[in-house]
Design a protein around this motif. Structure first.
Motif, PDB file in Angstrom:
ATOM      1  N   UNK A   1       0.805  -1.223   0.000  1.00  0.00           N
ATOM      2  CA  UNK A   1       0.000   0.000   0.000  1.00  0.00           C
ATOM      3  C   UNK A   1       0.836   1.270   0.000  1.00  0.00           C
ATOM      4  N   UNK A   2       2.158   1.140   0.235  1.00  0.00           N
ATOM      5  CA  UNK A   2       2.996   2.333   0.308  1.00  0.00           C
ATOM      6  C   UNK A   2       4.391   2.008  -0.218  1.00  0.00           C
ATOM      7  N   UNK A   3       4.762   2.632  -1.334  1.00  0.00           N
ATOM      8  CA  UNK A   3       6.095   2.470  -1.921  1.00  0.00           C
ATOM      9  C   UNK A   3       6.697   3.838  -2.181  1.00  0.00           C
ATOM     10  N   UNK A   4       7.982   3.976  -1.885  1.00  0.00           N
ATOM     11  CA  UNK A   4       8.695   5.210  -2.169  1.00  0.00           C
ATOM     12  C   UNK A   4       9.619   4.994  -3.368  1.00  0.00           C
ATOM     13  N   UNK A   5       9.853   6.047  -4.131  1.00  0.00           N
ATOM     14  CA  UNK A   5      10.642   5.918  -5.345  1.00  0.00           C
ATOM     15  C   UNK A   5      11.388   7.221  -5.592  1.00  0.00           C
ATOM     16  N   UNK A   6      12.601   7.108  -6.172  1.00  0.00           N
ATOM     17  CA  UNK A   6      13.366   8.294  -6.545  1.00  0.00           C
ATOM     18  C   UNK A   6      14.055   8.034  -7.872  1.00  0.00           C
ATOM     19  N   UNK A   7      13.884   8.945  -8.810  1.00  0.00           N
ATOM     20  CA  UNK A   7      14.572   8.895 -10.092  1.00  0.00           C
ATOM     21  C   UNK A   7      15.339  10.192 -10.284  1.00  0.00           C
ATOM     22  N   UNK A   8      16.535  10.079 -10.850  1.00  0.00           N
ATOM     23  CA  UNK A   8      17.396  11.250 -11.027  1.00  0.00           C
ATOM     24  C   UNK A   8      18.044  11.181 -12.400  1.00  0.00           C
ATOM     25  N   UNK A   9      18.124  12.317 -13.044  1.00  0.00           N
ATOM     26  CA  UNK A   9      18.791  12.419 -14.345  1.00  0.00           C
ATOM     27  C   UNK A   9      19.575  13.725 -14.371  1.00  0.00           C
ATOM     28  N   UNK A  10      20.867  13.648 -14.691  1.00  0.00           N
ATOM     29  CA  UNK A  10      21.757  14.812 -14.694  1.00  0.00           C
ATOM     30  C   UNK A  10      22.391  14.944 -16.068  1.00  0.00           C
ATOM     31  N   UNK A  11      22.380  16.156 -16.622  1.00  0.00           N
ATOM     32  CA  UNK A  11      22.971  16.430 -17.931  1.00  0.00           C
ATOM     33  C   UNK A  11      24.017  17.531 -17.837  1.00  0.00           C
TER      34      UNK A  11
END
Length: 386
Positions: A42-52
């Motif tokens: 019922x609860x998920x945490x997520x992080x996505x990162x993109x650097x240019x």
């Protein structure tokens, strides 16, 4: 700017940016991978990162302007509360430098599932139009997003920032991705125009692409041949101002400026995607996309051709994909001051751990008509865990 749960509602989103926004490079999330054997959470945490980082030059100056280009960070939370209801909230932080960093809500969506062929999403989420928008930057084959010429986007759908809008979508997935349909009513907050309607139909002739989202490459994990068509329409949704042909003498002093006109917005697209693994010969990918807009959009027609190859040899850890994309956009007859534009991208991506950890380099050369030639070299990395 994708794989998603095969038959279950999304438990957490995965970012994917948009095709028709004016902000370069980012745009849109997708639900998280299918729940593990222990059952949906019922609860998920997520992080996505993109650097240019980026080096750019115009005309004779080949690459004389090097700078940190942008950072895209997408923290999110989502979950499956019942067998028929999931939710997702994503924020986004996008900046060309830390002083200009801005945070905003990217996605806020409730996902109701009657069955695979009948699902309803309500809130703010990715508009279903072309494959680029439904893959997003994190699962886009070429490192840089398509359709940016001289800083102005020429390709894609008519969406809000990062390829998203607020509205309601009814969509379905038949036989685990053999056939999919999407219908979305969005931009409902504008009282001066009717709702914008976006619809997409797709069929997988070989392999399957289950779920709301797709990917611009499956990195040799499966063979896919898929065809998609989509359309957008909005009554009185297009505002445009007639252009003046180059070389036309300036009007006499006191002449009123041309008045903006209002007309219906229409956009259609078709795309063909094929990816095949040839055993010890590697994996080849081909993606064809064509766009046609109403005559009042500044650039009325456009197309993009993308090809890629993953050699069978491993270069260190992970796999490397080499890609090339050619695209052109043609100005409307109502905008005679605009030149036709075209561009080519040469891209190399090294997937240390699939899309979870990726390094990318993209060289782009763009011919801008009277605007000259622009050269851009982009390098960056992304972190996008499952």
């Amino acid at each position: 700017m994708a794989a998603e749960p095969e038959a279950k509602p999304a438990s957490a989103p995965e970012v994917q940016p948009a095709a028709a926004q004016q902000t370069p490079a980012p745009a849109q999330p997708a639900p998280a991978p299918a729940a593990q054997a222990s059952g949906p959470s019922p609860l998920n945490f997520r992080l996505q990162v993109r650097v240019n980082t980026l080096a750019r030059g115009r005309g004779d100056a080949f690459l004389n302007d090097y700078r940190f280009d942008s950072i895209l960070a997408v923290p999110g939370v989502g979950g499956q509360l019942t067998p028929w209801f999931s939710y997702a909230f994503n924020a986004v932080g996008y900046a060309e430098n830390f002083e200009s960093a801005q945070a905003r809500l990217l996605d806020a969506v409730g996902m109701f599932k009657v069955a695979d062929p009948l699902q309803v999403w309500v809130g703010r989420f990715v508009v279903p139009f072309d494959r680029f928008n439904m893959s997003g930057p994190f699962k886009n084959l070429i490192w840089d997003y398509p359709g940016i010429y001289g800083g102005v986007r020429r390709i894609g759908g008519e969406n809000g920032p990062f390829g998203r809008d607020t509205g309601l979508s009814v969509w379905g997935d038949v036989n685990r991705g053999l056939f999919k349909y999407h219908l979305m009513a969005h931009q409902l907050e504008n009282p001066d125009a009717g709702p914008r309607l976006s619809g997409r139909l797709s069929v997988s002739l070989l392999g399957r692409e289950p779920g709301y989202f797709v990917s611009s490459s499956y990195l040799g994990e499966k063979d896919v041949v898929a065809l998609g068509v989509a359309m957008q329409y909005q009554h009185d949704g297009r505002t445009w101002t007639p252009g003046t042909p180059p070389g036309t003498p300036p009007p006499p002093a006191g002449t009123p400026a041309p008045r903006p006109e209002v007309d219906n917005l229409v956009a259609v697209t078709a795309d063909l995607f094929a990816e095949k693994t040839f055993g010890s010969a590697g994996t080849a990918t081909l993606d064809l996309a064509y766009y046609q807009y109403d005559e009042y959009r500044a650039y009325r027609r456009a197309y993009a051709i993308t090809a890629a190859y993953i050699p069978p040899l491993k270069l260190g850890t992970g796999r490397t994909q080499f890609g090339v994309r050619w695209e052109e956009a043609y100005a409307s007859s109502h905008q005679p001051q605009l030149p036709d534009v075209r561009g080519v991208d040469l891209s190399v991506s090294h997937f240390v751990s699939g899309y979870n950890l990726r390094l990318g380099i993209d060289y782009a050369r763009q011919w801008l008509g009277s605007g000259g030639v622009a050269n851009t070299l982009t390098a960056g990395f992304q972190y996008s865990p499952p």
